[in-house]
Design a protein around this motif. Structure first.
Motif, PDB file in Angstrom:
ATOM      1  N   PHE A  18       8.262  -0.235  -0.158  1.00 18.29           N
ATOM      2  CA  PHE A  18       8.138   0.514   1.363  1.00 18.29           C
ATOM      3  C   PHE A  18       7.374  -0.567   2.241  1.00 18.29           C
ATOM      4  N   GLY A  19       6.497  -1.306   1.747  1.00 13.64           N
ATOM      5  CA  GLY A  19       5.765  -2.295   2.423  1.00 13.64           C
ATOM      6  C   GLY A  19       6.771  -3.490   2.779  1.00 13.64           C
ATOM      7  N   LEU A  20       7.442  -3.970   1.799  1.00 10.46           N
ATOM      8  CA  LEU A  20       8.452  -4.982   1.810  1.00 10.46           C
ATOM      9  C   LEU A  20       9.769  -4.710   2.831  1.00 10.46           C
ATOM     10  N   ASN A  21      10.100  -3.378   2.657  1.00  9.12           N
ATOM     11  CA  ASN A  21      11.105  -3.105   3.493  1.00  9.12           C
ATOM     12  C   ASN A  21      10.909  -3.082   5.203  1.00  9.12           C
ATOM     13  N   HIS A  22       9.710  -3.202   5.300  1.00  9.00           N
ATOM     14  CA  HIS A  22       9.414  -3.365   6.975  1.00  9.00           C
ATOM     15  C   HIS A  22       9.824  -4.886   7.115  1.00  9.00           C
ATOM     16  N   PHE A  23       9.421  -5.917   6.446  1.00  7.48           N
ATOM     17  CA  PHE A  23       9.788  -7.133   6.733  1.00  7.48           C
ATOM     18  C   PHE A  23      11.167  -7.552   6.207  1.00  7.48           C
ATOM     19  N   ALA A  53       1.435  -4.902   5.399  1.00 10.03           N
ATOM     20  CA  ALA A  53       0.932  -6.208   4.586  1.00 10.03           C
ATOM     21  C   ALA A  53      -0.137  -5.409   3.716  1.00 10.03           C
ATOM     22  N   ILE A  54      -1.048  -4.455   4.096  1.00 15.54           N
ATOM     23  CA  ILE A  54      -1.901  -4.148   3.260  1.00 15.54           C
ATOM     24  C   ILE A  54      -1.493  -3.196   2.083  1.00 15.54           C
ATOM     25  N   GLU A  55      -0.202  -2.529   2.521  1.00 18.18           N
ATOM     26  CA  GLU A  55       0.645  -1.634   1.574  1.00 18.18           C
ATOM     27  C   GLU A  55       0.909  -2.685   0.559  1.00 18.18           C
ATOM     28  N   ILE A  56       1.564  -3.733   0.832  1.00  8.08           N
ATOM     29  CA  ILE A  56       2.071  -4.846  -0.216  1.00  8.08           C
ATOM     30  C   ILE A  56       0.824  -5.261  -1.040  1.00  8.08           C
ATOM     31  N   LEU A  57      -0.009  -5.653  -0.463  1.00  4.47           N
ATOM     32  CA  LEU A  57      -1.278  -6.216  -1.047  1.00  4.47           C
ATOM     33  C   LEU A  57      -1.983  -5.041  -1.932  1.00  4.47           C
ATOM     34  N   GLY A  58      -2.390  -3.968  -1.666  1.00  4.15           N
ATOM     35  CA  GLY A  58      -2.698  -2.911  -2.084  1.00  4.15           C
ATOM     36  C   GLY A  58      -1.821  -2.378  -3.309  1.00  4.15           C
ATOM     37  N   GLY A  59      -0.499  -2.179  -3.274  1.00  2.98           N
ATOM     38  CA  GLY A  59       0.429  -2.175  -4.247  1.00  2.98           C
ATOM     39  C   GLY A  59       0.224  -3.107  -5.316  1.00  2.98           C
ATOM     40  N   ILE A  60       0.014  -4.155  -5.191  1.00  2.00           N
ATOM     41  CA  ILE A  60       0.158  -5.289  -6.036  1.00  2.00           C
ATOM     42  C   ILE A  60      -1.249  -4.983  -6.797  1.00  2.00           C
ATOM     43  N   LEU A  61      -2.353  -4.959  -6.169  1.00  4.54           N
ATOM     44  CA  LEU A  61      -3.503  -4.659  -6.852  1.00  4.54           C
ATOM     45  C   LEU A  61      -3.538  -3.399  -7.738  1.00  4.54           C
ATOM     46  N   VAL A  62      -2.931  -2.420  -6.960  1.00  7.91           N
ATOM     47  CA  VAL A  62      -2.884  -1.033  -7.800  1.00  7.91           C
ATOM     48  C   VAL A  62      -2.079  -1.241  -9.248  1.00  7.91           C
ATOM     49  N   ALA A  63      -0.994  -2.093  -9.128  1.00  8.06           N
ATOM     50  CA  ALA A  63       0.066  -2.027 -10.416  1.00  8.06           C
ATOM     51  C   ALA A  63      -0.915  -3.019 -11.368  1.00  8.06           C
ATOM     52  N   ILE A  64      -1.691  -3.754 -11.172  1.00  8.72           N
ATOM     53  CA  ILE A  64      -2.648  -4.582 -12.053  1.00  8.72           C
ATOM     54  C   ILE A  64      -3.920  -3.620 -12.516  1.00  8.72           C
ATOM     55  N   LYS A  85      -6.701  -4.263 -14.037  1.00 10.96           N
ATOM     56  CA  LYS A  85      -8.023  -4.841 -13.675  1.00 10.96           C
ATOM     57  C   LYS A  85      -8.813  -4.848 -12.216  1.00 10.96           C
ATOM     58  N   THR A  86      -7.593  -4.540 -11.386  1.00 16.75           N
ATOM     59  CA  THR A  86      -7.694  -4.709  -9.825  1.00 16.75           C
ATOM     60  C   THR A  86      -7.460  -3.104  -9.485  1.00 16.75           C
ATOM     61  N   ARG A  87      -7.178  -2.215 -10.176  1.00 18.67           N
ATOM     62  CA  ARG A  87      -6.621  -1.118  -9.653  1.00 18.67           C
ATOM     63  C   ARG A  87      -7.824  -0.214  -8.748  1.00 18.67           C
ATOM     64  N   ASN A  88      -8.785  -0.413  -9.015  1.00 16.79           N
ATOM     65  CA  ASN A  88      -9.846   0.145  -8.042  1.00 16.79           C
ATOM     66  C   ASN A  88      -9.986  -0.318  -6.868  1.00 16.79           C
ATOM     67  N   LEU A  89      -9.828  -1.500  -6.965  1.00 21.27           N
ATOM     68  CA  LEU A  89      -9.890  -2.379  -5.396  1.00 21.27           C
ATOM     69  C   LEU A  89      -8.463  -1.976  -4.648  1.00 21.27           C
ATOM     70  N   GLY A  90      -7.298  -1.907  -5.434  1.00 17.24           N
ATOM     71  CA  GLY A  90      -6.121  -1.700  -4.777  1.00 17.24           C
ATOM     72  C   GLY A  90      -6.214  -0.089  -4.305  1.00 17.24           C
ATOM     73  N   LEU A  91      -6.998   0.810  -4.878  1.00 15.39           N
ATOM     74  CA  LEU A  91      -7.108   2.364  -4.425  1.00 15.39           C
ATOM     75  C   LEU A  91      -8.065   2.185  -3.203  1.00 15.39           C
ATOM     76  N   LEU A  92      -9.040   1.468  -3.074  1.00 15.02           N
ATOM     77  CA  LEU A  92      -9.827   1.215  -1.966  1.00 15.02           C
ATOM     78  C   LEU A  92      -8.982   0.800  -0.565  1.00 15.02           C
ATOM     79  N   ALA A  93      -8.149  -0.283  -0.860  1.00 13.84           N
ATOM     80  CA  ALA A  93      -7.198  -0.594   0.232  1.00 13.84           C
ATOM     81  C   ALA A  93      -6.139   0.336   0.544  1.00 13.84           C
ATOM     82  N   LEU A  94      -5.698   1.084  -0.451  1.00  6.35           N
ATOM     83  CA  LEU A  94      -4.665   2.135  -0.075  1.00  6.35           C
ATOM     84  C   LEU A  94      -5.227   3.581   0.332  1.00  6.35           C
ATOM     85  N   GLY A  95      -6.293   3.692  -0.010  1.00  6.01           N
ATOM     86  CA  GLY A  95      -6.845   5.084   0.384  1.00  6.01           C
ATOM     87  C   GLY A  95      -6.699   5.458   1.725  1.00  6.01           C
ATOM     88  N   PRO A  96      -7.029   4.652   2.883  1.00  6.52           N
ATOM     89  CA  PRO A  96      -6.966   5.031   4.256  1.00  6.52           C
ATOM     90  C   PRO A  96      -5.470   5.053   4.471  1.00  6.52           C
TER      91      PRO A  96
END
Length: 129
Positions: free
Chosen positions: A20-25, A59-70, A72-83
């Motif tokens: 959904f993030g990439l679909n914007h661009f 852009a935050i959605e794309i970055l958070g999506g990448i982080l959540v999919a990995i 080791k970085t899932r919790n950081l991605g959840l913090l980015a995607l929470g809001p």
């Protein structure tokens, strides 16, 4: 199987936000119907588009999506995607009068986010102390 569920949920949530993030661009998904001109929804999105704020959110959605999919970085991605998730739900409640809450993507994002947050609750507990 219990340990694999967060990985599956993280992969699905990451894929959804990346898509959904990439679909914007790079539009590759069909566009939803435009809101009625002059409606609060139309004015809300007009402000987001004109200011460039929607691009930042995507852009935050794309970055958070990448982080959540990995894992080791899932919790950081959840913090980015929470809001973002909170704002998706708030938009559906306040702008559509709750009608949008039954859309499958909204349900999927909310349930997967809640599940991942619950599965890592002991790691997030330190934020509440």
């Amino acid at each position: 199987m219990k340990n694999k569920l967060p990985s599956i949920a993280g992969g699905l949530l990451g894929l959804a936000f990346i898509a959904f993030g990439l679909n914007h661009f790079i539009p590759f998904l069909p566009s939803p119907p435009s809101p009625e001109e002059g409606s609060p929804t139309a004015m809300f999105f007009a402000g987001l588009y004109v200011s460039g704020y929607l691009g930042f959110i995507k852009a935050i959605e794309i970055l958070g999506g990448i982080l959540v999919a990995i894992p080791k970085t899932r919790n950081l991605g959840l913090l980015a995607l929470g809001p973002v998730v909170v704002n998706i739900i708030a938009f559906q409640v306040f702008m559509t009068g709750g009608a949008g809450l039954i859309q499958p993507p909204v349900i999927l994002v909310a349930v997967l986010s809640a599940f991942l947050l619950w599965s890592a609750r002991e790691k997030f507990a330190g934020l509440l102390n």
